[in-house]
Design a protein around this motif. Structure first.
Motif, PDB file in Angstrom:
ATOM      1  N   VAL A 164       0.831  -1.210   0.000  1.00 51.51           N
ATOM      2  CA  VAL A 164       0.000   0.000   0.000  1.00 51.51           C
ATOM      3  C   VAL A 164       0.861   1.253   0.000  1.00 51.51           C
ATOM      4  O   VAL A 164       0.698   2.154  -0.843  1.00 51.51           O
ATOM      5  CB  VAL A 164      -0.950   0.003   1.213  1.00 51.51           C
ATOM      6  N   PHE A 165       1.799   1.323   0.936  1.00 50.99           N
ATOM      7  CA  PHE A 165       2.595   2.550   1.057  1.00 50.99           C
ATOM      8  C   PHE A 165       3.639   2.662  -0.055  1.00 50.99           C
ATOM      9  O   PHE A 165       4.040   3.767  -0.413  1.00 50.99           O
ATOM     10  CB  PHE A 165       3.240   2.613   2.433  1.00 50.99           C
ATOM     11  N   GLY A 166       4.077   1.532  -0.592  1.00 52.66           N
ATOM     12  CA  GLY A 166       4.937   1.593  -1.761  1.00 52.66           C
ATOM     13  C   GLY A 166       4.193   2.176  -2.951  1.00 52.66           C
ATOM     14  O   GLY A 166       4.734   2.991  -3.712  1.00 52.66           O
ATOM     15  N   PHE A 167       2.928   1.765  -3.104  1.00 51.61           N
ATOM     16  CA  PHE A 167       2.084   2.297  -4.179  1.00 51.61           C
ATOM     17  C   PHE A 167       1.910   3.811  -4.028  1.00 51.61           C
ATOM     18  O   PHE A 167       1.998   4.569  -4.996  1.00 51.61           O
ATOM     19  CB  PHE A 167       0.723   1.597  -4.155  1.00 51.61           C
ATOM     20  N   ARG A 191      13.659   3.062  -6.247  1.00 53.96           N
ATOM     21  CA  ARG A 191      12.700   3.160  -7.355  1.00 53.96           C
ATOM     22  C   ARG A 191      11.379   3.791  -6.931  1.00 53.96           C
ATOM     23  O   ARG A 191      10.541   4.093  -7.770  1.00 53.96           O
ATOM     24  CB  ARG A 191      12.441   1.773  -7.951  1.00 53.96           C
ATOM     25  N   LEU A 192      11.181   3.964  -5.619  1.00 55.19           N
ATOM     26  CA  LEU A 192       9.928   4.530  -5.138  1.00 55.19           C
ATOM     27  C   LEU A 192       9.999   6.035  -4.946  1.00 55.19           C
ATOM     28  O   LEU A 192       9.014   6.745  -5.135  1.00 55.19           O
ATOM     29  CB  LEU A 192       9.538   3.877  -3.800  1.00 55.19           C
ATOM     30  N   LEU A 193      11.167   6.544  -4.539  1.00 57.90           N
ATOM     31  CA  LEU A 193      11.314   7.946  -4.196  1.00 57.90           C
ATOM     32  C   LEU A 193      12.226   8.655  -5.188  1.00 57.90           C
ATOM     33  O   LEU A 193      13.158   8.054  -5.725  1.00 57.90           O
ATOM     34  CB  LEU A 193      11.898   8.109  -2.785  1.00 57.90           C
ATOM     35  N   SER A 194      11.960   9.922  -5.380  1.00 59.02           N
ATOM     36  CA  SER A 194      12.847  10.741  -6.198  1.00 59.02           C
ATOM     37  C   SER A 194      14.122  11.038  -5.424  1.00 59.02           C
ATOM     38  O   SER A 194      14.208  10.803  -4.212  1.00 59.02           O
ATOM     39  CB  SER A 194      12.155  12.061  -6.568  1.00 59.02           C
ATOM     40  N   ALA A 251       5.395  -6.653  11.905  1.00 56.86           N
ATOM     41  CA  ALA A 251       4.783  -5.901  10.805  1.00 56.86           C
ATOM     42  C   ALA A 251       5.662  -4.723  10.387  1.00 56.86           C
ATOM     43  O   ALA A 251       5.888  -4.495   9.193  1.00 56.86           O
ATOM     44  CB  ALA A 251       3.395  -5.410  11.223  1.00 56.86           C
ATOM     45  N   VAL A 252       6.162  -3.969  11.352  1.00 59.12           N
ATOM     46  CA  VAL A 252       6.996  -2.804  11.043  1.00 59.12           C
ATOM     47  C   VAL A 252       8.294  -3.234  10.370  1.00 59.12           C
ATOM     48  O   VAL A 252       8.751  -2.607   9.408  1.00 59.12           O
ATOM     49  CB  VAL A 252       7.291  -1.998  12.326  1.00 59.12           C
ATOM     50  N   VAL A 253       8.900  -4.303  10.868  1.00 59.66           N
ATOM     51  CA  VAL A 253      10.156  -4.771  10.292  1.00 59.66           C
ATOM     52  C   VAL A 253       9.946  -5.237   8.850  1.00 59.66           C
ATOM     53  O   VAL A 253      10.742  -4.901   7.956  1.00 59.66           O
ATOM     54  CB  VAL A 253      10.755  -5.906  11.148  1.00 59.66           C
ATOM     55  N   VAL A 254       8.888  -5.984   8.600  1.00 56.26           N
ATOM     56  CA  VAL A 254       8.617  -6.465   7.241  1.00 56.26           C
ATOM     57  C   VAL A 254       8.375  -5.289   6.298  1.00 56.26           C
ATOM     58  O   VAL A 254       8.930  -5.229   5.188  1.00 56.26           O
ATOM     59  CB  VAL A 254       7.409  -7.426   7.234  1.00 56.26           C
ATOM     60  N   THR A 255       7.580  -4.333   6.732  1.00 64.80           N
ATOM     61  CA  THR A 255       7.324  -3.150   5.894  1.00 64.80           C
ATOM     62  C   THR A 255       8.603  -2.378   5.633  1.00 64.80           C
ATOM     63  O   THR A 255       8.877  -1.951   4.505  1.00 64.80           O
ATOM     64  CB  THR A 255       6.281  -2.237   6.558  1.00 64.80           C
ATOM     65  N   GLY A 256       9.407  -2.169   6.680  1.00 65.50           N
ATOM     66  CA  GLY A 256      10.648  -1.421   6.527  1.00 65.50           C
ATOM     67  C   GLY A 256      11.640  -2.102   5.606  1.00 65.50           C
ATOM     68  O   GLY A 256      12.266  -1.453   4.762  1.00 65.50           O
ATOM     69  N   LEU A 257      11.788  -3.413   5.750  1.00 61.75           N
ATOM     70  CA  LEU A 257      12.709  -4.141   4.882  1.00 61.75           C
ATOM     71  C   LEU A 257      12.264  -4.065   3.423  1.00 61.75           C
ATOM     72  O   LEU A 257      13.071  -3.826   2.517  1.00 61.75           O
ATOM     73  CB  LEU A 257      12.804  -5.601   5.321  1.00 61.75           C
ATOM     74  N   ALA A 258      10.972  -4.283   3.190  1.00 66.55           N
ATOM     75  CA  ALA A 258      10.465  -4.289   1.808  1.00 66.55           C
ATOM     76  C   ALA A 258      10.569  -2.905   1.166  1.00 66.55           C
ATOM     77  O   ALA A 258      11.036  -2.773   0.035  1.00 66.55           O
ATOM     78  CB  ALA A 258       9.009  -4.770   1.798  1.00 66.55           C
ATOM     79  N   LEU A 259      10.165  -1.863   1.894  1.00 71.03           N
ATOM     80  CA  LEU A 259      10.231  -0.520   1.326  1.00 71.03           C
ATOM     81  C   LEU A 259      11.671  -0.045   1.189  1.00 71.03           C
ATOM     82  O   LEU A 259      12.029   0.622   0.212  1.00 71.03           O
ATOM     83  CB  LEU A 259       9.445   0.464   2.202  1.00 71.03           C
TER      84      LEU A 259
END
Length: 526
Positions: free
Chosen positions: A199-202, A252-255, A238-246
């Motif tokens: 979601v947050f990557g999108f 490629r997600l951020l300028s 949950a936070v660790v999984v999100t942080g690792l993935a993002l």
């Protein structure tokens, strides 16, 4: 208003403590814990009682998130076996060992309650491990393993803590209940974390404003934790999984502008939160002592026993597990670097500092047990606090000396530079090919200037392989360009002060010069 004043005072003291630590060459977590212990007895100094929810939901998530963002996923995956052996196996082993010893010394206290305390003191602190390991310059693989352990071990300990507390207060706990708790907590945490990353990557991908990216980045860890808590899953996982993935997809997600700003904001947030956490731990001493009414001799004896088990259990687990993997051909290749020589598991074993999660979990111990069973809750909280202070101050302060004594070989700087230069050469070739495709769309002087810039970056990468004792051409360029930038800044400042240019022109000029200076320092390795 009073609460805001206290927060400002705490942040000010934490900042001054961190500055003093740098001045003295000491580790900031240790200085701040000691400062908190001292200030806790100063009349009139603001005091706050640390609530478990504040730590587990308010402070820990952003710290874990930024640590996960900066963790290399390939390195984490490559070291997953030793990380899991520490984050899961060692936590369970330590908790059971502490629970058994404590139950032997306090036979009237149910084993489930003793096991709950074991789960409280079992996990090393995520903040302390990262701060100390990076500060003293441990080898990269050791740092990766310690960081990976600290990212996951809290989840293991908190799941075990929940199960032990349920058993201690009289709930029926069998294999089915334990399995359900693990699946809901760990499995649900992974699910929520993966969903958060999607979601947050999108959303990140579709934001072009650095300020919005910053705001979203600060919201993410809390949104993920609150969502996980709603379904009773592990917010830590949950936070660790999100942080690792993002973190893995961040390029490629951020300028470029967003990455620079997000990195700067998180460095500030981590600096302030880490300082605040360790200061608050020290300030809890009066509250910990307030309800402690056990005989001094008994307190000292139990404290020494629990501390001994916590420290020794890490070595008892680590050395056999490290070396037994070498007997399995399938595992030998992946573990050889850490298993050989013994100095690596020795330094990892000594890096078992406990921190704020241990205290938060201790404060969450139930007030009473089932059937009115004897339960020295205040003593248990003291034991957890003592483990934090002794391991953090004792082991944390001596870890740099232990690392120097063991003479751990540093990462091969020449090999790092050689690898970087090789990749830079490939990158420069790709850049030149792309420039050649677009050469007809720009004036020739511009194309030639870009070609020289590509060549300069390639040469700079190879220069790092040269002697560290002489100034390379790039370093000479940086030194001279810095002097030129300072001269340019002074001209703009004088022009602004004399009224020849408005403030807005000065701000734009300073911004361009500041960006160039930052680039010079990064390329110079500062």
């Amino acid at each position: 208003m009073e609460g805001l004043f206290e927060v400002v005072v705490f942040l000010a003291v934490a900042t001054l403590g961190a500055a003093l630590a740098r001045k003295l060459g000491l580790l900031a977590p240790i200085v701040l814990v000691v400062a908190g212990l001292v200030l806790s007895f100063v009349p009139g100094f603001p005091h706050v009682r640390l609530e478990p929810e504040l730590v587990l939901v308010g402070i820990l998530p952003p710290l874990l998130y930024v640590a996960a963002l900066e963790t290399s996923v390939p390195a984490f995956r490559h070291n997953l076996r030793p990380i899991l052996l520490l984050a899961v196996g060692l936590v369970l082993f330590t908790a059971v060992a502490v629970g058994l010893v404590l139950h032997l010394l306090l036979p009237a206290v149910p084993f489930a309650a003793c096991l709950a305390l074991g789960a409280v003191v079992a996990p090393p602190d995520a903040v302390a491990a990262t701060a100390v390991a990076r500060r003293i310059g441990l080898p990269r693989r050791v740092v990766t393993i310690l960081e990976g352990e600290s990212l996951l071990n809290d989840a293991t300990a908190l799941v075990l803590f929940r199960v032990a507390v349920l058993a201690a207060v009289g709930s029926a706990v069998g294999v089915a209940e334990v399995t359900r708790e693990v699946l809901v907590s760990a499995g649900g945490g992974v699910l929520i974390g993966a969903l958060g990353a999607l979601v947050f990557g999108f959303v990140h991908k579709r934001i072009s404003d650095p300020l919005l990216d910053n705001a979203l980045s600060l919201i993410i860890p809390f949104a993920v934790v609150f969502t996980a808590e709603e379904i009773h899953a592990s917010g830590v996982v949950a936070v660790v999984v999100t942080g690792l993935a993002l973190g893995h997809k961040l390029p490629r997600l951020l300028s470029a502008a967003s990455r620079l700003q997000v990195g700067a904001v998180w460095r500030l947030v981590r600096f302030l939160l880490e300082g605040l956490v360790f200061l608050l731990v020290g300030l809890q001493l009066p509250d910990v002592l307030q309800d402690l009414d056990e005989p001094a001799a008994r307190v000292v004896g139990l404290t020494a026993a629990v501390l001994g088990v916590v420290i020794v259990a890490r070595f008892v687990w680590l050395f056999p597990v490290t070396y037994l993997t070498r007997l399995v051909p399938r595992l030998r290749r992946g573990e050889a670097k850490l298993a050989k020589p013994a100095k690596y598991p020795a330094v990892v074993g000594w890096a078992g500092m406990r921190g704020v999660v241990t205290l938060a979990a201790a404060l969450a111990l139930p007030l009473t047990l089932a059937d009115g069973a004897p339960y020295p809750r205040a003593l248990f909280i003291w034991l957890a606090f003592a483990v934090i202070v002794v391991t953090l101050v004792g082991q944390g302060a001596t870890l740099p000396a232990v690392a120097r004594r063991l003479k751990l070989p540093p990462d091969d700087a020449v090999q790092d530079a050689l690898s970087a230069a090789g990749v830079q050469q490939l990158a420069s070739r790709a850049a030149r090919e792309r420039l050649d495709e677009l050469a007809d769309t720009a004036p020739k002087p511009v194309v030639n200037r870009l070609r020289r810039a590509v060549d300069d970056r390639t040469n700079m990468a190879w220069e790092r392989l040269g002697s560290a004792e002489r100034e390379t051409p790039s370093q000479a360029y940086g030194r001279l360009r810095q002097e030129m930038i300072d001269a340019e800044r002074e001209v703009f400042r004088v022009a602004r002060d004399s009224g020849r240019i408005p403030e807005e022109v000065l701000v734009r000029a300073y911004r361009d010069l500041d960006l160039e200076e930052s680039l010079l320092k990064q390329e110079g390795g500062e």
